[in-house]
Design a protein around this motif. Sequence first.
Motif, PDB file in Angstrom:
ATOM      1  N   CYS A  84      -8.208 -20.652 -43.860  1.00 33.18           N
ATOM      2  CA  CYS A  84      -7.152 -19.706 -43.485  1.00 33.18           C
ATOM      3  C   CYS A  84      -7.507 -18.325 -44.035  1.00 33.18           C
ATOM      4  CB  CYS A  84      -5.797 -20.199 -44.026  1.00 33.18           C
ATOM      5  SG  CYS A  84      -4.417 -19.307 -43.289  1.00 33.18           S
ATOM      6  N   ALA A  95      -9.847 -14.547 -42.686  1.00 26.76           N
ATOM      7  CA  ALA A  95      -9.697 -13.417 -41.758  1.00 26.76           C
ATOM      8  C   ALA A  95      -9.380 -13.886 -40.335  1.00 26.76           C
ATOM      9  CB  ALA A  95     -10.974 -12.584 -41.777  1.00 26.76           C
ATOM     10  N   GLN A  96     -10.180 -14.781 -39.785  1.00 22.27           N
ATOM     11  CA  GLN A  96      -9.929 -15.256 -38.419  1.00 22.27           C
ATOM     12  C   GLN A  96      -8.899 -16.375 -38.431  1.00 22.27           C
ATOM     13  OE1 GLN A  96     -10.931 -14.207 -35.370  1.00 22.27           O
ATOM     14  NE2 GLN A  96     -12.053 -12.502 -36.270  1.00 22.27           N
ATOM     15  N   ARG A 136      -9.724 -27.172 -48.272  1.00 25.29           N
ATOM     16  CA  ARG A 136     -10.356 -28.058 -49.256  1.00 25.29           C
ATOM     17  C   ARG A 136      -9.372 -28.284 -50.406  1.00 25.29           C
ATOM     18  NH1 ARG A 136     -15.308 -24.172 -51.267  1.00 25.29           N
ATOM     19  NH2 ARG A 136     -14.213 -22.197 -51.056  1.00 25.29           N
ATOM     20  N   SER A 146      -6.072 -18.688 -49.436  1.00 26.37           N
ATOM     21  CA  SER A 146      -5.971 -19.342 -48.128  1.00 26.37           C
ATOM     22  C   SER A 146      -4.709 -20.220 -48.069  1.00 26.37           C
ATOM     23  CB  SER A 146      -7.223 -20.170 -47.838  1.00 26.37           C
ATOM     24  OG  SER A 146      -7.569 -20.928 -48.961  1.00 26.37           O
ATOM     25  N   TYR A 172      -8.172 -32.721 -45.640  1.00 24.45           N
ATOM     26  CA  TYR A 172      -8.870 -33.225 -44.446  1.00 24.45           C
ATOM     27  C   TYR A 172      -8.339 -34.618 -44.084  1.00 24.45           C
ATOM     28  CZ  TYR A 172     -12.517 -29.673 -45.456  1.00 24.45           C
ATOM     29  OH  TYR A 172     -13.208 -28.511 -45.692  1.00 24.45           O
ATOM     30  N   ASP A 217     -19.658 -19.024 -42.135  1.00 23.60           N
ATOM     31  CA  ASP A 217     -20.809 -19.684 -41.497  1.00 23.60           C
ATOM     32  C   ASP A 217     -21.628 -20.487 -42.515  1.00 23.60           C
ATOM     33  OD1 ASP A 217     -20.373 -18.569 -38.847  1.00 23.60           O
ATOM     34  OD2 ASP A 217     -20.839 -16.662 -39.809  1.00 23.60           O
ATOM     35  N   GLN A 256     -20.727 -22.218 -44.852  1.00 20.68           N
ATOM     36  CA  GLN A 256     -20.115 -23.507 -45.208  1.00 20.68           C
ATOM     37  C   GLN A 256     -20.107 -24.495 -44.046  1.00 20.68           C
ATOM     38  OE1 GLN A 256     -19.481 -23.890 -48.252  1.00 20.68           O
ATOM     39  NE2 GLN A 256     -19.386 -21.766 -48.974  1.00 20.68           N
ATOM     40  N   VAL A 301     -13.755  -7.377 -44.695  1.00 23.73           N
ATOM     41  CA  VAL A 301     -13.096  -7.883 -43.486  1.00 23.73           C
ATOM     42  C   VAL A 301     -14.071  -8.626 -42.573  1.00 23.73           C
ATOM     43  CG1 VAL A 301     -12.033  -7.079 -41.323  1.00 23.73           C
ATOM     44  CG2 VAL A 301     -11.214  -6.213 -43.511  1.00 23.73           C
TER      45      VAL A 301
END
Length: 491
Positions: free
Chosen positions: A45, A47-48, A68, A78, A92, A108, A110, A412
């Motif tokens: 949770c 930026a995008q 997580r 997050s 999860y 990316d 992760q 950002v």
Amino acid sequence: MANYFNTLSLRDKLKQLGQCRFMDSWEFSDGVSALKGKKIVIVGCGAQGLNQGLNMRDSGLDISYTLRESAIAEKRQSYVNATENGFAVGTYEDLIPNADVVINLTPDKQHTAVVSAVMPLMKKGATLSYSHGFNIVEEGMNIREDLTVIMVAPKCPGSEVREEYKRGFGVPTLIAVHPNNDPEGKGLAQAKAYAVGTGGDRAGVLMSSFVAEVKSDLMGEQTILCGLLQTGSILCFDKMIEKGIDPGYASKLIQYGWETITEGMKYGGITNMMDRLSNPAKIKAFELSEELKDIMRPLFQKHMDDIMTGHFSKTMMEDWANDDKNLLTWRAATGETAFEKTPAGNDEISEQEFYDNGVLMVAMVRAGVELAFEAMTESGIIAESAYYESLHETPLIANTIARKKLFEMNRVISDTAEYGCYLFDHACKPLLADFMKGIDTAVIGKPFGNAKNTGVDNARLIAINKALREHPVEIVGARLRASMTAMKPIV
Ligand SMILES: NC(=O)C1=CN([C@@H]2O[C@H](COP(=O)(O)OP(=O)(O)OC[C@H]3O[C@@H](n4cnc5c(N)ncnc54)[C@H](OP(=O)(O)O)[C@@H]3O)[C@@H](O)[C@H]2O)C=CC1
Ligand SMILES: CC[C@](O)(C(C)=O)C(=O)O
Ligand SMILES: [Mg+2]
Ligand SMILES: [Mg+2]
């Protein structure tokens, strides 16, 4: 895992790179129905993640977040982002087994770990989605055969994804279905519904491929979108200080200048941005930008080549394995630049003054946009994609510099973009050293030319106007901007 792009035949490479179709608005007439009632779980949770989730929930979709365990236990940002906005949050194990769609919006770096952890928990026939295809294309991640794999990639920072949606619009978005993972043939319908959910369909959607998205996205962010704005900020600021311009004024001219001049470009392309200058200043900006293009062309081509061969991703992944040593060192160094450390002064700078006193910045933007567009299209990326990754997104990134300078821009954007930005910046600054020796305050910091003598040679001006207006980025840009405006009233 092997680089997926490099495993393709030349024919398939070219086919996937060239995959790009600007979709008609009627193709979204089913709205979000392909995702209505489905359990959509977003991993991450940030930026995008936050902004896409807010839009999709407002579009009537069922959104929850999985984080997580440590993020939940420590109530990290997050967790706060998700819970303060009223979303359900779970581990999860809690959420993935019931999810129809899992949207991976973690960094990316992760992705391999995250996808390896969530994939065994996903139910048969579910969908896995990305907003950037690095994991699939550069790392060659193999996804279970029963899962559908799609991509919905907004062509802008997460903050704008939300702001545009709240304005009743959206941001241009690229969608794709991974050819290896579409077992039920539902990928396209779901990707379209997702783009409607974020508002992307109102701004324009490109039906593309994972390959085309990755290669164009990496190129845009490394060069014009972030790299050159960083280099330009530092060089222009240092030059003004060297020449005795007040530091507060210099800081303000740069911090807000990119946003102002690229706003002109957003409305009417490079043509309009250059037309905002007086005729003599426009001619000077054109000459400077031609010189800049000649100097920087090999660097832009090198970035494109390194992205295409996989050299860039290989070296960045080496840094991932080395605990981000380079990234963290470069981030810290950026925070120490004189530009970053000098607060903007209180001088009023009018909108026109940003152009008049920033001729070199205008020249840098023109050179960078055209070079990035040229390098992408010469490599098989379709003009529409290249336009979004050069001219279209530059003003959106410039907005972030206006907020809190380079620190904010680099916070950002994704870590992948940040890494590439520094790489470009470190190569570009020495390349421009001699060029910068010839620069003085006439083109950065003070108004260009003599107000009493504004005459120019007609033939020269006509030739320059023609060259600017006939560049392919201007041709495709005029068409895309017209269709974006046409789409807006549909909302
Ligand atoms: N930034 C942007 O504007 C754009 C990004 N993209 C793409 O979107 C994706 C997300 O990027 P971005 O939004 O920048 O990411 P951020 O860095 O903003 O957010 C990352 C989120 O992932 C979580 N996270 C980090 N590491 C892990 C992990 N190992 N396991 C589980 N969760 C983790 C973080 O939470 P916590 O650390 O608290 O666990 C955080 O919530 C990337 O693929 C990126 O390329 C695409 C277009 C633009
Ligand atoms: C320009 C950087 C970007 O690609 C983006 C905001 O679109 C990213 O990876 O952050
Ligand atoms: Mg991008
Ligand atoms: Mg990116």
